[in-house]
Design a protein around this motif. Structure first.
Motif, mmCIF file in Angstrom:
data_model
loop_
_atom_site.group_PDB
_atom_site.id
_atom_site.type_symbol
_atom_site.label_atom_id
_atom_site.label_comp_id
_atom_site.label_asym_id
_atom_site.label_seq_id
_atom_site.Cartn_x
_atom_site.Cartn_y
_atom_site.Cartn_z
ATOM 1 N N CYS A 46 32.773 7.633 60.823
ATOM 2 C CA CYS A 46 33.692 8.668 60.343
ATOM 3 C C CYS A 46 35.082 8.516 60.941
ATOM 4 O O CYS A 46 36.087 8.733 60.250
ATOM 5 C CB CYS A 46 33.145 10.057 60.640
ATOM 6 S SG CYS A 46 31.820 10.514 59.527
ATOM 7 N N LEU A 49 36.789 5.859 59.012
ATOM 8 C CA LEU A 49 37.108 6.264 57.643
ATOM 9 C C LEU A 49 38.176 7.350 57.566
ATOM 10 O O LEU A 49 38.751 7.566 56.501
ATOM 11 C CB LEU A 49 35.844 6.712 56.914
ATOM 12 C CG LEU A 49 34.818 5.613 56.659
ATOM 13 C CD1 LEU A 49 33.557 6.189 56.058
ATOM 14 C CD2 LEU A 49 35.387 4.523 55.772
ATOM 15 N N THR A 50 38.462 8.027 58.671
ATOM 16 C CA THR A 50 39.527 9.035 58.641
ATOM 17 C C THR A 50 40.898 8.390 58.491
ATOM 18 O O THR A 50 41.865 9.069 58.160
ATOM 19 C CB THR A 50 39.536 9.912 59.911
ATOM 20 O OG1 THR A 50 39.666 9.083 61.060
ATOM 21 C CG2 THR A 50 38.294 10.767 60.007
ATOM 22 N N LEU A 54 43.849 10.365 51.784
ATOM 23 C CA LEU A 54 43.181 11.257 50.835
ATOM 24 C C LEU A 54 41.745 11.604 51.217
ATOM 25 O O LEU A 54 41.423 12.766 51.357
ATOM 26 C CB LEU A 54 43.233 10.719 49.408
ATOM 27 C CG LEU A 54 44.633 10.490 48.833
ATOM 28 C CD1 LEU A 54 44.533 9.872 47.467
ATOM 29 C CD2 LEU A 54 45.419 11.782 48.780
ATOM 30 N N ILE A 55 40.869 10.610 51.383
ATOM 31 C CA ILE A 55 39.496 10.943 51.745
ATOM 32 C C ILE A 55 39.311 11.088 53.250
ATOM 33 O O ILE A 55 38.249 11.486 53.708
ATOM 34 C CB ILE A 55 38.487 9.925 51.177
ATOM 35 C CG1 ILE A 55 38.706 8.543 51.791
ATOM 36 C CG2 ILE A 55 38.542 9.873 49.675
ATOM 37 C CD1 ILE A 55 37.582 7.594 51.510
ATOM 38 N N GLY A 56 40.341 10.786 54.002
ATOM 39 C CA GLY A 56 40.265 10.897 55.454
ATOM 40 C C GLY A 56 39.973 12.300 55.933
ATOM 41 O O GLY A 56 39.275 12.502 56.926
ATOM 42 N N ILE A 58 38.080 14.537 54.497
ATOM 43 C CA ILE A 58 36.641 14.795 54.346
ATOM 44 C C ILE A 58 35.887 14.238 55.547
ATOM 45 O O ILE A 58 35.030 14.907 56.122
ATOM 46 C CB ILE A 58 36.123 14.185 53.033
ATOM 47 C CG1 ILE A 58 36.768 14.890 51.838
ATOM 48 C CG2 ILE A 58 34.599 14.263 52.952
ATOM 49 C CD1 ILE A 58 36.568 14.199 50.517
ATOM 50 N N PHE A 59 36.214 13.015 55.931
ATOM 51 C CA PHE A 59 35.517 12.402 57.064
ATOM 52 C C PHE A 59 35.916 13.042 58.393
ATOM 53 O O PHE A 59 35.148 13.041 59.337
ATOM 54 C CB PHE A 59 35.728 10.886 57.074
ATOM 55 C CG PHE A 59 34.983 10.212 55.973
ATOM 56 C CD1 PHE A 59 33.609 10.090 56.019
ATOM 57 C CD2 PHE A 59 35.646 9.728 54.863
ATOM 58 C CE1 PHE A 59 32.905 9.494 54.998
ATOM 59 C CE2 PHE A 59 34.958 9.119 53.829
ATOM 60 C CZ PHE A 59 33.583 9.009 53.903
ATOM 61 N N TRP A 60 37.101 13.604 58.452
ATOM 62 C CA TRP A 60 37.506 14.353 59.634
ATOM 63 C C TRP A 60 36.617 15.585 59.789
ATOM 64 O O TRP A 60 36.168 15.908 60.888
ATOM 65 C CB TRP A 60 38.978 14.746 59.508
ATOM 66 C CG TRP A 60 39.539 15.410 60.712
ATOM 67 C CD1 TRP A 60 39.896 14.830 61.885
ATOM 68 C CD2 TRP A 60 39.805 16.806 60.872
ATOM 69 N NE1 TRP A 60 40.365 15.768 62.757
ATOM 70 C CE2 TRP A 60 40.318 17.002 62.163
ATOM 71 C CE3 TRP A 60 39.647 17.906 60.043
ATOM 72 C CZ2 TRP A 60 40.675 18.247 62.640
ATOM 73 C CZ3 TRP A 60 40.002 19.154 60.523
ATOM 74 C CH2 TRP A 60 40.511 19.306 61.814
#
Length: 95
Positions: A46, A49-50, A54-56, A58-60
């Motif tokens: 995670c 992936l942060t 944009l999707i970072g 969500i992983f945060w």
């Protein structure tokens, strides 16, 4: 190291997990070794992936959830309970 210390050290970090795995009571603390490994690997993935735009976010948020799971696991290890972590506790990496 006995079962309790091995379980606690496993939650400290990846290096703590390695120390607990190599020098600790593997059979007695296998449950906490597995739980800590799942949380550590999830946090590493995670965190990587942060960095993606944009999707970072969500992983945060998932990383915050994993931190709460880490706390639950650490408290269970301190109390010497075999309490599964919510949602991801059923994953078994170590047999």
């Amino acid at each position: 190291m006995d079962k309790k210390v091995t379980g606690i050290v496993a939650y400290i970090s990846i290096i703590g997990w390695l120390i607990a795995f190599l020098a600790g009571d593997k059979e007695g603390a296998k449950f906490h070794l597995n739980q800590a490994l799942i949380v550590d690997l999830g946090m590493l993935i995670c965190t990587a992936l942060t960095r993606i735009p944009l999707i970072g976010l969500i992983f945060w948020l998932v990383n915050i959830f994993l931190f709460v799971c880490w706390l639950i696991g650490l408290i269970a290890a301190i109390k010497e309970e075999d309490k599964e972590i919510p949602l991801i506790g059923a994953i078994k990496i170590l047999k």
